[in-house]
Design an enzyme around this catalytic site. Structure first.
Site, PDB file in Angstrom:
ATOM      1  N   HIS A   1       0.656  -1.333  -0.043  1.00  0.00           N
ATOM      2  CA  HIS A   1       0.158   0.124   0.109  1.00  0.00           C
ATOM      3  C   HIS A   1       0.820   1.297  -0.068  1.00  0.00           C
ATOM      4  CE1 HIS A   1      -3.744  -2.106   1.042  1.00  0.00           C
ATOM      5  NE2 HIS A   1      -2.718  -2.975   1.665  1.00  0.00           N
TER       6      HIS A   1
ATOM      7  N   LYS B   1     -10.924  10.577   7.977  1.00  0.00           N
ATOM      8  CA  LYS B   1      -9.878   9.714   7.752  1.00  0.00           C
ATOM      9  C   LYS B   1      -8.830  10.062   8.621  1.00  0.00           C
ATOM     10  CE  LYS B   1     -10.162  11.047   3.441  1.00  0.00           C
ATOM     11  NZ  LYS B   1     -10.008  10.116   2.181  1.00  0.00           N
ATOM     12  N   ARG B   2      -7.545   9.300   8.592  1.00  0.00           N
ATOM     13  CA  ARG B   2      -6.504   9.777   9.419  1.00  0.00           C
ATOM     14  C   ARG B   2      -5.919  11.129   9.306  1.00  0.00           C
ATOM     15  NH1 ARG B   2      -1.823   7.406   8.225  1.00  0.00           N
ATOM     16  NH2 ARG B   2      -2.949   6.203   6.294  1.00  0.00           N
TER      17      ARG B   2
ATOM     18  N   LYS C   1      -3.150  13.954   3.376  1.00  0.00           N
ATOM     19  CA  LYS C   1      -4.390  13.943   3.124  1.00  0.00           C
ATOM     20  C   LYS C   1      -4.714  15.269   3.001  1.00  0.00           C
ATOM     21  CE  LYS C   1      -4.976   9.436   4.945  1.00  0.00           C
ATOM     22  NZ  LYS C   1      -5.345   8.648   3.959  1.00  0.00           N
TER      23      LYS C   1
ATOM     24  N   THR D   1      -9.934   3.653  -0.291  1.00  0.00           N
ATOM     25  CA  THR D   1     -11.372   3.015  -0.081  1.00  0.00           C
ATOM     26  C   THR D   1     -12.448   3.718   0.598  1.00  0.00           C
ATOM     27  OG1 THR D   1     -10.521   1.996   2.058  1.00  0.00           O
ATOM     28  CG2 THR D   1     -10.363   0.830  -0.065  1.00  0.00           C
TER      29      THR D   1
ATOM     30  N   LYS E   1     -16.980   3.958   0.010  1.00  0.00           N
ATOM     31  CA  LYS E   1     -18.046   3.929   0.794  1.00  0.00           C
ATOM     32  C   LYS E   1     -18.940   4.852   0.465  1.00  0.00           C
ATOM     33  CE  LYS E   1     -14.576   1.973   4.033  1.00  0.00           C
ATOM     34  NZ  LYS E   1     -13.674   2.338   5.076  1.00  0.00           N
TER      35      LYS E   1
END
Length: 980
Positions: free
Chosen positions: A524, A716-717, A722, A827, A831
């Site tokens: 990953h 998210k983290r 990000k 991912t 969702k």
């Protein structure tokens, strides 16, 4: 088990020359149940009669014999093998069993078991007094203790028939039967009066009742796998974010309505009880949730598979926000027990650390023997994973670290009670915490021990299962596929080599051939510098034998490389498993690539990064080895469980619920996307979900939000790449614009509720400052009367799977805005997509594939592309930031939201040519995408159609498709469906 004998109990013959468990397993395919019951009754009656005849004259004995080669040998003779292995392993727990054999003496009609016993360090026991004590203990265990070899006379054929009369079928799923089971568990498992129990106790009783049904299916599935003996997949992952099990289990079992009715008649609400369950805190982020989704798909698609991981005592930390600052607390997720796991106290394996390596002669050949300095027991905890629309139920086996009993006895015998306690704590810490802080040497050591503990126990279990059926390792590659989920389990390739070389005494060539056929590796990682490394001196201390094998593997690889690329020593240095330098390291990722037959990326874009940036040298050497399987998520968790209203609406308009198992049916929604009736019902479902989320926000933060506002979410983290900071700066810009508008212009503003959630790693200071900035900005905006409901900013603390099941269905817009080239797959976007949430995203990870499915016109894409990022970084110091960007950064830096000094370093990280993640470069494009989202949201019909098309195009991103790809192209496994 503390020791595993290298003979197969399943292939030892009974008196009638039929394998005992072959008789049992062959019956699982009989149907209907009445035939199956009668066949089982007859078979077991015959077996019991045979056993009784044998036991009436059975004499079990234990003797010591001298052997010219090995010295003293223990010999056990018994007419029934049942119970021999448990008796031996129980009595000899903490000691080592070596050179074990098992034979059947046709003349005397009894089994003969021979073996050596060594102490915990591998030294032979030569003290006669101690040998006699062991002999007497074994004799007592097999003739009179628990797990006796000879069956008791009371176990008669009549009793056996009665047992099967009582077991006339599977547990029933009607409401009355469920009620009886629930009340039974209330009284006998939870130990509460059935006339007085609360919601949590009702949840526990319900969970045990559901687990009973899972266990039935689990047993039948395992028996079916044993009978068919298919090639099995073993999925190795240090992370599994399973979330809650109750809702997922009742959905997959198809008994949700029956459970709800049963509970209603008892005065309870199913939804309330489901909320009593806490999340299994066994992972962190997308990789961990991906593992959970893939386990669900493996079960649903009937593939023969096992998952392996660690049973973390505390797991990921619990995030507490105090005055806007993140604080970490242990997540005591096991404090109230876990009704979904089954502790297997008799399934344990010794895991060794430290020590020395010596040579000895075995069968005329030199063999290496690892003498450990420390031994820890790995104890198994099983978690049944049911499939949807099938009886197949597979297993997730998690390991917990316990002290070796042998060390306990030695400590107690010497009176060293304190040292015993310290050793116990030292052993158990291995499986205590997910991702120990590895900034210190001690942290790195614990991380390495954790990884090896996990793979050692898993491989011992896998090999034991293989040897139960197969007499040698020729069939191992045809029966076993080992999947490495990222680099965390990569030591397993070395451990398998060690077992094959040192314990099974295979030659190097044969062992190496087996290893290279069974392992597949999914990475990953997107940046070469992020690849895991382990210092050589640490490896040498903790796993001395493994370091020797790594050197041997690397030497063979380098020799092979020379033949293909010549004397290009620079390239050889880059590809070497051993990294030379001031600090000598083992490159774990290189080890995985060299030893695996397939290397997988997790999206098409990620695959290109692996080929051109991460593993370029390896790709040029082995281009056929590199594949990609775009990640997916399970629609059963992310629509059926988390969004039941949408689930019902989809089934209504498709005229079937077959899409729950075959997600391709979702594409038919495109035919109805413009239908006003569907659009109206679609908006009603979204409103219901937004109401649930709004209530949660108000309860959690005290902030009351408008349902008419667009719910704009990024969860998210927390990480610089990000770009939650870009999101917050965008919110500040929106706030600044509203504050400077005329009143008439404010009426045209599209209301927004901006929601951010996620955890920052404990040692990641910038990530923690981003969380604090979010709270500081929220404090200003949410209390500004000029803004009112036009803009709210909310931070959701302790974000996890259960919270995601609430947030995702209630979202209108979801942001996936990582700097291009930094997200392997993403991912989370899938969702949201399944739930009809529109995406505002950069062209990163799987986003380009999503664009292909639903069209760029149904998304809001912005920012630099992957191939543009390097040039933009080079120009960063010479290109002036957009004026809007400079203004909002200056507002933070000047203390508009307080904490001026605290936020200075955060602002410095994105100014003056230091903006590595290109927030300033992408800011203008980001604002334009946000404006486009505002325009689309005002047009309710257009927005509804876009939302429907998102769900309709999400089928490609189901984990079912991902698993089918892996099964066909990588693992080489076939479905093994349990007969209904």
């Amino acid at each position: 088990m503390s020791a595993v004998l290298p003979f197969s109990l399943s292939t030892v013959k009974c008196n009638d020359s039929q394998p005992i468990n072959q008789t049992c397993s062959s019956l699982t395919s009989l149907k209907p149940l009445s035939l199956r019951k009668n066949a089982l009754k007859k078979a077991f009656t015959n077996v019991c009669k045979s056993t009784i005849r044998a036991s009436s004259t059975s004499i079990s004995s234990v003797t010591l014999e001298k052997d010219a080669t090995y010295g003293t040998v223990f010999v056990i003779r018994a007419q029934d093998k049942m119970g021999v292995l448990p008796a031996i392993t129980r009595v000899l727990k903490g000691l080592r069993i070596e050179k074990a054999t098992m034979e059947f003496d046709e003349k005397e009609h009894h089994f003969v078991v021979k073996f050596l016993v060594a102490d915990s360090h591998g030294n032979k026991i030569e003290d006669n007094e101690r040998l006699i004590r062991i002999e007497n203990a074994l004799m007592e265990a097999i003739n009179g203790g628990e797990g006796v070899v000879v069956r008791k006379a009371g176990f008669s054929g009549t009793k056996n028939e009665r047992m099967f009369e009582l077991m006339d079928g599977f547990l029933k799923n009607d409401p009355v039967s469920l009620q009886k089971d629930i009340l039974h568990h209330v009284e006998y498992t939870v130990a509460r009066s059935r006339f007085s129990f609360d919601d949590f106790e009702a949840y526990q009783a319900l969970s045990h009742s559901v687990r009973d049904r899972l266990i039935e299916r689990w047993h039948d599935t395992q028996q079916h796998f044993k009978k068919k003996d298919p090639k099995r997949l073993y999925f190795l992952s240090l992370e599994f974010l399973m979330g809650r099990s109750l809702s997922n289990s009742v959905i997959n079992l198809g008994i949700k309505d029956q459970c709800a009715e049963a509970l209603s008649q008892l005065g309870f609400e199913y939804e309330v009880l489901a909320e009593q369950e806490g999340d299994a805190a066994l992972g962190n982020g997308g990789l961990a949730r991906l593992s959970a989704c893939q386990m669900d798909s493996l079960a649903t698609l009937d593939f023969p598979a096992w998952g392996y991981g660690l049973r973390y005592q505390y797991g990921l930390f619990r995030q507490i926000i105090i005055d806007g600052f993140q604080h970490e607390q242990p997540d005591y997720w096991l404090n109230f027990g876990n009704p979904w796991e089954i502790e297997r106290v008799h399934v344990s394996y010794p895991v060794k650390f430290y020590g020395t390596v010596k040579e000895e002669i075995v069968n005329g050949k030199t063999s290496k023997v690892w003498i450990p300095g420390e031994t820890v027991e790995a104890v198994a905890y099983d978690n049944p994973i049911p499939g949807y629309g099938t009886r197949n139920t597979i297993n997730l086996r998690l390991w917990a670290a316990k002290p070796s009993e042998g060390h306990d006895i030695e400590s107690y015998n010497t009176g060293d009670y304190i040292n015993n306690i310290v050793n116990r704590q030292k052993a158990e810490i291995i499986s205590n915490v997910l991702y120990p802080d590895d900034r210190s040497y001690q942290g790195k050591e614990l991380r390495l021990k954790q990884q090896y503990f996990f793979v050692s126990a898993s491989l011992q279990d896998i090999i034991r299962r293989f040897k139960d059926v197969h007499g040698n390792f020729d069939e191992f590659p045809n029966k076993v596929a080992l999947q490495l989920n990222d680099t965390h389990p990569s030591i397993s390739v070395v451990e398998l080599m060690r077992i094959l070389l040192d314990e099974e005494h295979l030659g190097w060539k044969k062992a190496w051939n087996i290893v290279r056929q069974v392992f597949t590796f999914t990475t990953h990682t997107v940046l070469p510098q992020a690849l895991e490394k382990v210092p050589v001196d640490l490896f040498e201390s903790v796993l001395p034998r493994h370091l020797e094998i790594i050197y041997d593997i690397n030497f063979a690889f380098m020799e092979e490389l020379k033949k293909k690329i010549g004397q290009d020593y620079v390239r050889m240095s880059r590809m070497s498993i051993v990294e030379e330098g001031a600090v000598k390291n083992i490159r774990v990722a290189n080890l995985s690539v060299v030893c695996s037959h397939t290397v997988n990326g997790v999206s098409r874009a990620h695959s290109e990064l692996l080929k051109t940036r991460v593993f370029t040298d390896f790709y040029e050497l082995w281009p056929a080895k590199f594949q990609y399987k775009t990640n997916g998520v399970t629609q059963r968790r992310w629509i059926v469980v988390s969004n039941p209203s949408l689930c019902a609406l989809i089934s209504k308009w498709l005229g079937t619920d077959s899409w729950i198992r075959n997600v391709d049916y979702l594409t038919r929604l495109k035919e109805h996307a413009s239908n006003p009736d569907l659009q109206h019902e679609w908006r009603m479902v979204k409103k219901i979900n937004k109401m649930r989320l709004a209530e949660y926000i108000e309860t959690m933060s005290g902030v009351k939000v408008s349902l008419d506002a667009m719910f704009d979410v990024q969860v998210k983290r927390i990480h610089e790449y990000k770009r939650q900071l870009l999101n917050i700066l965008g919110v500040i810009h929106r706030y600044d614009c509203i504050k400077n508008m005329e009143e008439s212009d404010r009426r045209k503003v599209v209301p927004r509720v901006c929601i951010i959630g996620g955890k920052a790693p404990p040692g990641y200071e910038i990530a923690k400052k981003i969380i604090k900035l979010c709270h500081a900005v929220a404090e200003t905006i949410n209390n500004d009367e000029d803004v009112g409901d036009l803009l709210k900013l909310v931070f959701i603390p302790d974000y996890n799977v259960s919270v995601a099941e609430l947030v995702i269905p209630g979202s209108d817009l979801s942001q996936h805005i990582s700097t291009a080239g930094h997200e392997a797959s993403g991912t989370g976007s899938m969702k949201f997509l399944m739930n009809g949430c529109l995406l505002l995203a950069t062209p990163d990870g799987s986003t380009n594939e999503i664009i292909e499915e639903i069209g760029a016109e149904n998304m809001f894409i912005f920012g630099a592309k992957i191939n543009e990022v390097p040039a933009l970084r080079e120009q960063e110091s010479t290109v002036k930031s957009p004026i809007q960007f400079a203004r909002v950064v200056r507002m933070v830096k000047d203390g508009y939201f307080g904490y001026k000094d605290y936020f200075k370093s955060l602002c410095d990280s994105i100014e003056n040519g230091k903006d590595f993640y290109l927030l300033g470069s992408d800011f203008t494009s980001y604002l334009e995408a946000q404006e486009a989202a505002d325009v689309a949201y005002v047009d309710k019909e257009k927005w509804s159609k876009m939302s429907i098309l998102c769900t309709a195009g999400s089928g490609r991103f189901s984990s079912d498709r991902t698993i089918e790809d892996y099964a066909e192209k990588t693992w080489g496994i076939q479905p093994c469906k349990l007969p209904s």
